[in-house]
Design a protein around this motif. Sequence first.
Motif, PDB file in Angstrom:
ATOM      1  N   ALA A  83       0.833  -1.214   0.000  1.00  0.00           N
ATOM      2  CA  ALA A  83       0.000   0.000   0.000  1.00  0.00           C
ATOM      3  C   ALA A  83       0.861   1.254   0.000  1.00  0.00           C
ATOM      4  CB  ALA A  83      -0.937   0.006   1.195  1.00  0.00           C
ATOM      5  N   SER A  84       2.022   1.182   0.658  1.00  0.00           N
ATOM      6  CA  SER A  84       2.895   2.351   0.727  1.00  0.00           C
ATOM      7  C   SER A  84       4.134   2.233  -0.149  1.00  0.00           C
ATOM      8  CB  SER A  84       3.329   2.570   2.186  1.00  0.00           C
ATOM      9  OG  SER A  84       4.119   1.475   2.618  1.00  0.00           O
ATOM     10  N   GLY A  85       4.418   1.022  -0.628  1.00  0.00           N
ATOM     11  CA  GLY A  85       5.626   0.832  -1.431  1.00  0.00           C
ATOM     12  C   GLY A  85       6.881   0.748  -0.595  1.00  0.00           C
ATOM     13  N   ILE A  86       6.746   0.400   0.653  1.00  0.00           N
ATOM     14  CA  ILE A  86       7.893   0.322   1.562  1.00  0.00           C
ATOM     15  C   ILE A  86       8.872  -0.758   1.100  1.00  0.00           C
ATOM     16  CG2 ILE A  86       6.826  -1.318   3.156  1.00  0.00           C
ATOM     17  CD1 ILE A  86       8.044   0.315   5.445  1.00  0.00           C
ATOM     18  N   LEU A  87      10.135  -0.576   1.371  1.00  0.00           N
ATOM     19  CA  LEU A  87      11.206  -1.516   1.054  1.00  0.00           C
ATOM     20  C   LEU A  87      11.232  -1.909  -0.422  1.00  0.00           C
ATOM     21  CD1 LEU A  87      10.884  -3.793   4.201  1.00  0.00           C
ATOM     22  CD2 LEU A  87      12.622  -2.056   3.781  1.00  0.00           C
ATOM     23  N   GLU A  88      10.965  -0.936  -1.274  1.00  0.00           N
ATOM     24  CA  GLU A  88      11.005  -1.093  -2.730  1.00  0.00           C
ATOM     25  C   GLU A  88       9.973  -2.080  -3.276  1.00  0.00           C
ATOM     26  OE1 GLU A  88      14.996  -1.776  -4.097  1.00  0.00           O
ATOM     27  OE2 GLU A  88      15.801  -0.210  -2.823  1.00  0.00           O
ATOM     28  N   SER A  89       8.902  -2.312  -2.521  1.00  0.00           N
ATOM     29  CA  SER A  89       7.837  -3.177  -3.052  1.00  0.00           C
ATOM     30  C   SER A  89       7.012  -2.370  -4.045  1.00  0.00           C
ATOM     31  CB  SER A  89       6.945  -3.677  -1.910  1.00  0.00           C
ATOM     32  OG  SER A  89       6.293  -2.603  -1.264  1.00  0.00           O
ATOM     33  N   ALA A 119      13.358  -7.825   0.384  1.00  0.00           N
ATOM     34  CA  ALA A 119      12.920  -7.931   1.778  1.00  0.00           C
ATOM     35  C   ALA A 119      11.668  -8.787   1.925  1.00  0.00           C
ATOM     36  CB  ALA A 119      12.658  -6.537   2.348  1.00  0.00           C
ATOM     37  N   MET A 120      11.031  -9.165   0.803  1.00  0.00           N
ATOM     38  CA  MET A 120       9.813  -9.967   0.883  1.00  0.00           C
ATOM     39  C   MET A 120      10.175 -11.433   1.082  1.00  0.00           C
ATOM     40  SD  MET A 120       6.726 -10.312  -1.859  1.00  0.00           S
ATOM     41  CE  MET A 120       6.675 -11.985  -2.466  1.00  0.00           C
ATOM     42  N   PRO A 121       9.682 -12.045   2.170  1.00  0.00           N
ATOM     43  CA  PRO A 121       9.963 -13.466   2.394  1.00  0.00           C
ATOM     44  C   PRO A 121       9.167 -14.332   1.421  1.00  0.00           C
ATOM     45  CG  PRO A 121       8.446 -12.656   4.056  1.00  0.00           C
ATOM     46  CD  PRO A 121       8.877 -11.459   3.238  1.00  0.00           C
ATOM     47  N   PRO A 122       9.489 -15.615   1.323  1.00  0.00           N
ATOM     48  CA  PRO A 122       8.693 -16.498   0.469  1.00  0.00           C
ATOM     49  C   PRO A 122       7.207 -16.420   0.818  1.00  0.00           C
ATOM     50  CG  PRO A 122      10.664 -17.620   1.201  1.00  0.00           C
ATOM     51  CD  PRO A 122      10.607 -16.318   1.941  1.00  0.00           C
ATOM     52  N   LYS A 123       6.387 -16.289  -0.190  1.00  0.00           N
ATOM     53  CA  LYS A 123       4.936 -16.146  -0.070  1.00  0.00           C
ATOM     54  C   LYS A 123       4.541 -14.909   0.735  1.00  0.00           C
ATOM     55  CE  LYS A 123       3.500 -20.849  -0.875  1.00  0.00           C
ATOM     56  NZ  LYS A 123       2.534 -21.875  -0.505  1.00  0.00           N
ATOM     57  N   GLY A 124       5.400 -13.919   0.767  1.00  0.00           N
ATOM     58  CA  GLY A 124       5.098 -12.713   1.542  1.00  0.00           C
ATOM     59  C   GLY A 124       4.963 -13.084   3.006  1.00  0.00           C
ATOM     60  N   THR A 125       3.831 -12.804   3.585  1.00  0.00           N
ATOM     61  CA  THR A 125       3.583 -13.225   4.967  1.00  0.00           C
ATOM     62  C   THR A 125       2.451 -14.233   5.021  1.00  0.00           C
ATOM     63  OG1 THR A 125       2.097 -11.351   5.317  1.00  0.00           O
ATOM     64  CG2 THR A 125       4.401 -11.053   5.956  1.00  0.00           C
ATOM     65  N   CYS A 126       2.059 -14.777   3.879  1.00  0.00           N
ATOM     66  CA  CYS A 126       0.954 -15.742   3.808  1.00  0.00           C
ATOM     67  C   CYS A 126       1.511 -17.143   3.577  1.00  0.00           C
ATOM     68  CB  CYS A 126      -0.025 -15.359   2.699  1.00  0.00           C
ATOM     69  SG  CYS A 126      -1.489 -16.419   2.680  1.00  0.00           S
ATOM     70  N   ASN A 127       2.013 -17.756   4.633  1.00  0.00           N
ATOM     71  CA  ASN A 127       2.630 -19.071   4.501  1.00  0.00           C
ATOM     72  C   ASN A 127       1.655 -20.150   4.068  1.00  0.00           C
ATOM     73  OD1 ASN A 127       5.135 -18.115   5.262  1.00  0.00           O
ATOM     74  ND2 ASN A 127       4.691 -18.368   7.430  1.00  0.00           N
ATOM     75  N   ASP A 128       0.367 -19.982   4.355  1.00  0.00           N
ATOM     76  CA  ASP A 128      -0.596 -21.023   3.997  1.00  0.00           C
ATOM     77  C   ASP A 128      -1.348 -20.714   2.705  1.00  0.00           C
ATOM     78  OD1 ASP A 128      -2.174 -18.963   4.998  1.00  0.00           O
ATOM     79  OD2 ASP A 128      -3.514 -20.293   6.103  1.00  0.00           O
ATOM     80  N   CYS A 129      -0.911 -19.705   1.966  1.00  0.00           N
ATOM     81  CA  CYS A 129      -1.553 -19.384   0.688  1.00  0.00           C
ATOM     82  C   CYS A 129      -1.183 -20.431  -0.361  1.00  0.00           C
ATOM     83  CB  CYS A 129      -1.103 -18.016   0.172  1.00  0.00           C
ATOM     84  SG  CYS A 129      -1.975 -16.642   0.926  1.00  0.00           S
TER      85      CYS A 129
END
Length: 145
Positions: A83-89, A119-129
């Motif tokens: 939503a904010s584009g933080i950490l180059e997302s 900085a984005m981990p695998p699957k973002g923060t949705c491990n069960d997606c």
Amino acid sequence: MNKLAAKAASALCTLGLSVALATSVYAAVDRDAIIDRIQPHGNICVAGDETCGLGAPAPSASAGASARTGEEVYNRFCAACHASGILESPKFGSGQMSARAAEKGLDGLLATSISGIGAMPPKGTCNDCSDEELEATIQFMIDAE
């Protein structure tokens, strides 16, 4: 020994015995409470482990759950950064996702979202997606531009 001393000694013995009994009862209660508190809340079963769950296969993370929409996944797991584009997302609604989709393709973006990037981990923060939910989320972000 006179009567007063005998009564005092008897009272002290009774008091000492009462304290000892009460202490041992409380110790037993405390020990039982501790044993109850440290009991495991469940067991972990690994898929294919025949010794766990009487041979029944372990349920998958999303078993029985209906697939979430791309918007639901985005709002719950992705909006914190996108939503904010933080950490180059890629910032939501800015055209950056469309540019990346044109560069990598939808399959490339899906692969990146599964493995993680920067900085984005695998699957973002949705491990069960599921992969389908991640793809729907990427498509939702592209369509919003």
